[in-house]
Design an enzyme around this catalytic site. Structure first.
Site, PDB file in Angstrom:
ATOM      1  N   ASN A  37       5.614  43.201   3.049  1.00  0.00           N
ATOM      2  CA  ASN A  37       6.401  41.933   2.249  1.00  0.00           C
ATOM      3  C   ASN A  37       6.571  42.174   1.291  1.00  0.00           C
ATOM      4  OD1 ASN A  37       8.142  39.694   3.288  1.00  0.00           O
ATOM      5  ND2 ASN A  37       5.845  38.378   2.911  1.00  0.00           N
ATOM      6  N   SER A 126      -5.130  27.697   4.713  1.00  0.00           N
ATOM      7  CA  SER A 126      -3.656  27.243   4.414  1.00  0.00           C
ATOM      8  C   SER A 126      -3.428  25.572   4.797  1.00  0.00           C
ATOM      9  CB  SER A 126      -2.858  27.662   5.070  1.00  0.00           C
ATOM     10  OG  SER A 126      -1.503  26.525   5.358  1.00  0.00           O
ATOM     11  N   TYR A 150       1.256  30.133  13.441  1.00  0.00           N
ATOM     12  CA  TYR A 150       1.075  30.838  12.367  1.00  0.00           C
ATOM     13  C   TYR A 150      -0.274  30.512  11.543  1.00  0.00           C
ATOM     14  CZ  TYR A 150       0.947  30.325   7.116  1.00  0.00           C
ATOM     15  OH  TYR A 150      -0.467  30.437   6.171  1.00  0.00           O
ATOM     16  N   LYS A 154      -4.258  31.077  11.343  1.00  0.00           N
ATOM     17  CA  LYS A 154      -5.291  30.105   9.909  1.00  0.00           C
ATOM     18  C   LYS A 154      -6.531  29.313  10.840  1.00  0.00           C
ATOM     19  CE  LYS A 154      -2.847  32.045   6.688  1.00  0.00           C
ATOM     20  NZ  LYS A 154      -3.465  33.213   6.074  1.00  0.00           N
ATOM     21  N   ASN A 180       1.071  24.334  -2.125  1.00  0.00           N
ATOM     22  CA  ASN A 180       2.229  24.801  -1.804  1.00  0.00           C
ATOM     23  C   ASN A 180       2.435  25.551  -3.277  1.00  0.00           C
ATOM     24  OD1 ASN A 180       2.885  22.393  -0.075  1.00  0.00           O
ATOM     25  ND2 ASN A 180       4.458  23.540   0.172  1.00  0.00           N
TER      26      ASN A 180
END
Length: 339
Positions: A37, A126, A150, A154, A180
């Protein structure tokens, strides 16, 4: 003494900025990436920013044998772990891909560290673990939950790290819950490189500004917020990077065990706030169209950063104008990414 720091996912958006920050502060980063990625073309750019040759290890963390062999031959003082898949939509479509990489990869890494007595670990977590928080700004002791695979990776990762730290009192593990990240390095030579149509707001805005997408879809304009659009805590990528070196310094000062910290500004901006700030920074008028709400979007998500401010001696220092200016400088200078 912590000197040599392995950064998994070190060629990615967040990882590359952490590598640059580590170099600036006198550490010796080792970049580990499989480029699934990211682009290998970032390495010479990073070397120019760091003014030094970087140690690069091209390994997939799912490959346990190669990972163990690397640790056998390398001297590593600490690990900053960012090598994880992060697209929410894809995680719903391909949950096993996410569990295999994000969970099995973490376990492989911890086993390799255990085998070779590496005791210092910083984890890229996150704000998604807070779900639809009842108290905003969100403190670290808020209830945690996840609405997608996802997010669950975490949550699970944090539990694995907590259990691992409990089992070995010599371990020092810090999880950093990002809000963010936007913006780019001041050189405008490294920044965010999403593939396809971006999932995140700022790269989407930039693609519209570059003429690659016809307009910005605003997903939901009827939320219970001042302008009806979702509110998020946007933080400059350079502040995210410096949060990791602050966490390393806490570990170097003698911290043992497991702890979590928010990395955010404590200020919430709506989608339209970001659009207007970008227009001001770029001088480009963006076509905007309302669209239906996205499943899973919460109205407000904003960090309470007090714990990191006090215990890590860290504070976000860049404002929204600088985030937009630096982010746009990157996209304008490299509209096709690394070519």
């Amino acid at each position: 003494m912590i000197k040599r720091v392995l950064v998994t996912g070190g060629a990615g958006f967040i990882g590359s900025h952490i590598v640059a920050d580590l170099c600036e502060k006198g550490y010796e980063p080792i970049v580990l990436d499989n480029f699934s990625n990211s682009s290998p073309k970032i390495i010479p750019v990073l070397e120019k920013i760091c003014s030094k040759k970087l140690e690069l290890v091209q390994i997939d963390i799912k490959d346990k044998e190669k990972l163990f062999n690397f640790f056998k031959s390398a001297s590593v003082d600490a690990v900053i772990h960012l090598a994880a898949y992060k697209a929410v939509g894809e995680s719903v479509e391909k949950p096993l891909k996410y569990y295999e990489n994000n969970i099995s990869g973490l376990v492989n890494l911890l086993l390799a560290m255990q085998e070779h007595k590496v005791k210092n670990f910083i984890f890229s977590s996150s704000a998604t673990v807070y779900g639809d928080a009842k108290v905003v700004p969100i403190p670290e002791n808020s209830p945690i939950s996840a609405a997608n695979p996802y997010g669950r990776t975490k949550l699970m990762s944090e539990e694995i790290l907590k259990d691992t730290a409990f089992s070995d009192k010599d371990l020092s593990i810090i999880a950093l819950r990002y809000f963010n990240p936007i913006g780019a390095h001041k050189s405008a030579d490294i920044g965010e490189l999403p593939s396809g149509i971006p999932n995140n707001l700022f790269p989407y805005i930039a693609q519209v500004a570059l003429g690659k997408l016809p307009h910005l879809n605003v997903f939901g304009n009827d939320y219970d917020t001042p302008d009806g659009t979702c509110i998020r805590d946007y933080i400059h990528i350079l502040d995210i990077a410096s949060g990791h070196t602050a966490a390393l310094e806490k570990i170097a000062s003698g911290f043992k065990g497991f702890d979590v910290y928010n990395l955010g500004t404590g200020i919430g901006y709506s989608v339209l706030d970001i659009v207007n700030a970008f227009k001001k920074a770029s001088g480009i008028d963006l076509p905007v169209k309302p669209a239906a709400r996205r499943a899973g979007d919460v109205p407000r998500s904003c960090a309470n950063p007090d714990k990191a401010n006090k215990e890590l001696n860290w504070k976000a220092k860049y404002n929204l104008e600088e985030m937009c200016k630096d982010g746009w400088a990157w996209y304008k200078k490299h509209p096709e990414g690394f070519v």
